[in-house]
Design an enzyme around this catalytic site. Structure first.
Site, PDB file in Angstrom:
ATOM      1  CB  SER A  86     -16.349  -2.157   2.549  1.00 16.83           C
ATOM      2  OG  SER A  86     -17.598  -1.554   2.799  1.00 16.83           O
TER       3      SER A  86
ATOM      4  CE1 TYR B 261     -15.464   2.790  -0.053  1.00 14.78           C
ATOM      5  CE2 TYR B 261     -17.342   1.405   0.509  1.00 14.78           C
ATOM      6  CZ  TYR B 261     -16.126   1.976   0.846  1.00 14.78           C
ATOM      7  OH  TYR B 261     -15.563   1.727   2.076  1.00 14.78           O
TER       8      TYR B 261
HETATM    9  P1  NAP Z   1     -10.759   8.270   5.679  1.00 14.03           P
HETATM   10  O1  NAP Z   1     -10.597   8.921   6.992  1.00 14.03           O
HETATM   11  O2  NAP Z   1     -11.343   9.006   4.546  1.00 14.03           O
HETATM   12  O3  NAP Z   1      -9.368   7.611   5.269  1.00 14.03           O
HETATM   13  C1  NAP Z   1      -9.060   7.246   3.946  1.00 14.03           C
HETATM   14  C2  NAP Z   1      -7.563   7.297   3.811  1.00 14.03           C
HETATM   15  O4  NAP Z   1      -7.187   7.018   2.448  1.00 14.03           O
HETATM   16  C3  NAP Z   1      -7.030   8.708   4.119  1.00 14.03           C
HETATM   17  O5  NAP Z   1      -5.770   8.611   4.697  1.00 14.03           O
HETATM   18  C4  NAP Z   1      -6.943   9.288   2.727  1.00 14.03           C
HETATM   19  O6  NAP Z   1      -6.106  10.408   2.632  1.00 14.03           O
HETATM   20  C5  NAP Z   1      -6.387   8.088   1.993  1.00 14.03           C
HETATM   21  N1  NAP Z   1      -6.464   8.297   0.564  1.00 14.03           N
HETATM   22  C6  NAP Z   1      -7.554   8.648  -0.150  1.00 14.03           C
HETATM   23  N2  NAP Z   1      -7.206   8.837  -1.443  1.00 14.03           N
HETATM   24  C7  NAP Z   1      -5.864   8.610  -1.519  1.00 14.03           C
HETATM   25  C8  NAP Z   1      -4.929   8.667  -2.555  1.00 14.03           C
HETATM   26  N3  NAP Z   1      -5.259   9.047  -3.808  1.00 14.03           N
HETATM   27  N4  NAP Z   1      -3.627   8.366  -2.304  1.00 14.03           N
HETATM   28  C9  NAP Z   1      -3.241   8.037  -1.051  1.00 14.03           C
HETATM   29  N5  NAP Z   1      -4.095   7.983  -0.009  1.00 14.03           N
HETATM   30  C10 NAP Z   1      -5.388   8.261  -0.250  1.00 14.03           C
HETATM   31  O7  NAP Z   1     -11.734   7.026   5.871  1.00 14.03           O
HETATM   32  P2  NAP Z   1     -11.533   5.636   6.617  1.00 14.03           P
HETATM   33  O8  NAP Z   1     -12.878   5.234   7.022  1.00 14.03           O
HETATM   34  O9  NAP Z   1     -10.455   5.667   7.629  1.00 14.03           O
HETATM   35  O10 NAP Z   1     -11.117   4.728   5.400  1.00 14.03           O
HETATM   36  C11 NAP Z   1     -10.038   3.819   5.420  1.00 14.03           C
HETATM   37  C12 NAP Z   1     -10.423   2.568   4.657  1.00 14.03           C
HETATM   38  O11 NAP Z   1     -11.487   1.915   5.336  1.00 14.03           O
HETATM   39  C13 NAP Z   1     -10.932   2.851   3.247  1.00 14.03           C
HETATM   40  O12 NAP Z   1     -10.443   1.854   2.356  1.00 14.03           O
HETATM   41  C14 NAP Z   1     -12.438   2.718   3.397  1.00 14.03           C
HETATM   42  O13 NAP Z   1     -13.057   2.367   2.193  1.00 14.03           O
HETATM   43  C15 NAP Z   1     -12.508   1.615   4.417  1.00 14.03           C
HETATM   44  N6  NAP Z   1     -13.778   1.460   5.111  1.00 14.03           N
HETATM   45  C16 NAP Z   1     -14.260   2.457   5.919  1.00 14.03           C
HETATM   46  C17 NAP Z   1     -15.479   2.252   6.565  1.00 14.03           C
HETATM   47  C18 NAP Z   1     -16.075   3.284   7.482  1.00 14.03           C
HETATM   48  O14 NAP Z   1     -17.210   3.079   7.951  1.00 14.03           O
HETATM   49  N7  NAP Z   1     -15.414   4.370   7.785  1.00 14.03           N
HETATM   50  C19 NAP Z   1     -16.192   1.069   6.398  1.00 14.03           C
HETATM   51  C20 NAP Z   1     -15.662   0.094   5.568  1.00 14.03           C
HETATM   52  C21 NAP Z   1     -14.459   0.292   4.944  1.00 14.03           C
HETATM   53  P3  NAP Z   1      -6.740  11.893   2.872  1.00 14.03           P
HETATM   54  O15 NAP Z   1      -6.851  12.064   4.344  1.00 14.03           O
HETATM   55  O16 NAP Z   1      -5.733  12.788   2.225  1.00 14.03           O
HETATM   56  O17 NAP Z   1      -8.067  11.920   2.193  1.00 14.03           O
END
Ligand code: NAP
Length: 246
Positions: free
Chosen positions: A138, A151
Site C-alpha cells: 500500500s 492498517y
Molecule cells: P476489497 O474490495 O475490500 O477486497 C479485499 C479482499 O480481501 C476481499 O476479497 C475480502 O473479502 C478479502 N478478505 C478480507 N478479509 C478476509 C478474510 N478474513 N479472509 C479471506 N479474505 C478476506 O478491497 P481491495 O481494495 O480490493 O483490497 C485488496 C488489497 O489491496 C488489500 O490488501 C488492500 O489493503 C490493498 N490495497 C487497496 C488499496 C485501495 O485503494 N483500494 C490501496 C492499497 C492497498 P470480502 O469481499 O468477503 O470482504
C-alpha cells in the site's frame, strides 16, 4: 514462449471475489495461468469471468480471521504463484483505537500473509520447483496515513516481509515482490470516496488526476509472476498514478 506468458502455471489469489484480487485473478488467467480464487466468500463471479473468457479457474473458501487458515491450501495440487491480496482496514482516531481493531487487521493483513506464504514456500521447495509470491502492499507501506494505525503497521510490515523473504528465498528459486496500489476504487476505499473533502484532497494530489481502477493493478502483479521478472526480487512496485512522486 513469450516472456510475459504464464502458460502451464497455477496461481492462487487470496481475496479474489472482488476488487483488486478479482482483477489480478482475471489478469493472471489472461496471461495463461490456471487460477485458484480463494476467498472468505464464494468467488463464483471471478471464476465465471475467467471461464467465460476461455480460461481455467476454480474456487476455494478460506477465512484469514484465523491467520493459520491458509495452511492446507497447497497440499492437494502444485501451485506456482501466490498472490497475497486479502486485506482489511479499520478506521478510528489513534486515541480511541481498540485492541480488537488492531488484532483483526494485523491477523488478516500480516500474520495470515506470513504463514500462508511460509506454507506455500514449503510446498514449492518440497517438490523442487520454483515459485512467485506477490504481496499487495500500500502507499501506507511508506506513508503514515491517518486514522488507520493497524492498517499502516500491517502494510509497513508487508513491505518489510517482502524484502526479508526475498533475501531468504531468492537463491532458492522463489521470487518475492509486492505491488503498492495507490488510491483504487474498491470496497476498501468506499468511506474515503464518500467523504467529499477527503475525496477532493486525494484527487488533487494524484498526478494522473483520477482514482485507480482495480484493473490498473493487474498488469503489475502479472508482470511480477512472469519470466520477464526472473531477476526481480524484494521490490515494491508502486502503481499509484504518480502519488509517491509528488
Ligand atoms: P476489497 O474490495 O475490500 O477486497 C479485499 C479482499 O480481501 C476481499 O476479497 C475480502 O473479502 C478479502 N478478505 C478480507 N478479509 C478476509 C478474510 N478474513 N479472509 C479471506 N479474505 C478476506 O478491497 P481491495 O481494495 O480490493 O483490497 C485488496 C488489497 O489491496 C488489500 O490488501 C488492500 O489493503 C490493498 N490495497 C487497496 C488499496 C485501495 O485503494 N483500494 C490501496 C492499497 C492497498 P470480502 O469481499 O468477503 O470482504
Amino acid at each position: 514462449m513469450s516472456m510475459f506468458s504464464l502458460q502451464g502455471k497455477r496461481a492462487l489469489v487470496t481475496g479474489a471475489n472482488t476488487g483488486i484480487g478479482q482483477a489480478i485473478a482475471v489478469g493472471l488467467a489472461q496471461a495463461g495461468a490456471q487460477v485458484i480464487c480463494a476467498g472468505r466468500r464464494a468467488c463464483d463471479e471471478t471464476v465465471a469471468m475467467i471461464t467465460d473468457a476461455g480460461g481455467t479457474a476454480s474456487a476455494v473458501l478460506v477465512d484469514f480471521a484465523d491467520p493459520m487458515a491458509g495452511q492446507g491450501l497447497f497440499a492437494g495440487q502444485p501451485i506456482d504463484i501466490l498472490v497475497n491480496n486479502a486485506g482489511i482496514i479499520r478506521r478510528n482516531d489513534a486515541l480511541d483505537f481498540t485492541e480488537e481493531d488492531w488484532d483483526a487487521v494485523m491477523d488478516v493483513n500480516l500474520k495470515a500473509l506470513f504463514f500462508t506464504t511460509q506454507a506455500f514456500a514449503k510446498a514449492v521447495l518440497a517438490r523442487g520447483a520454483q515459485g512467485r509470491v506477490v504481496n499487495i502492499a500500500s502507499l501506507l507501506s511508506f506513508q503514515g496515513g491517518i486514522r488507520v494505525p493497524s492498517y499502516t503497521a500491517s502494510k509497513h510490515g508487508v513491505a518489510g516481509l517482502t524484502k526479508l523473504l526475498a533475501n531468504e528465498w531468492a537463491a532458492k528459486g522463489i521470487n518475492v515482490n509486492a505491488v503498492a496500489p495507490g488510491y483504487i476504487e474498491t470496497n476498501n476505499t468506499e468511506a474515503l470516496r464518500a467523504d467529499v473533502e477527503r475525496n477532493a484532497a486525494i484527487l488533487d494530489r494524484i498526478p494522473a488526476g483520477r482514482w485507480g481502477e482495480a484493473s490498473d493493478i493487474a498488469g503489475a502483479a502479472v508482470y511480477l509472476c512472469t519470466p520477464a521478472a526472473n531477476y526481480v526480487h524484494g521490490t515494491i512496485l508502486n502503481v499509484d498514478g504518480g502519488w509517491l512522486a509528488r
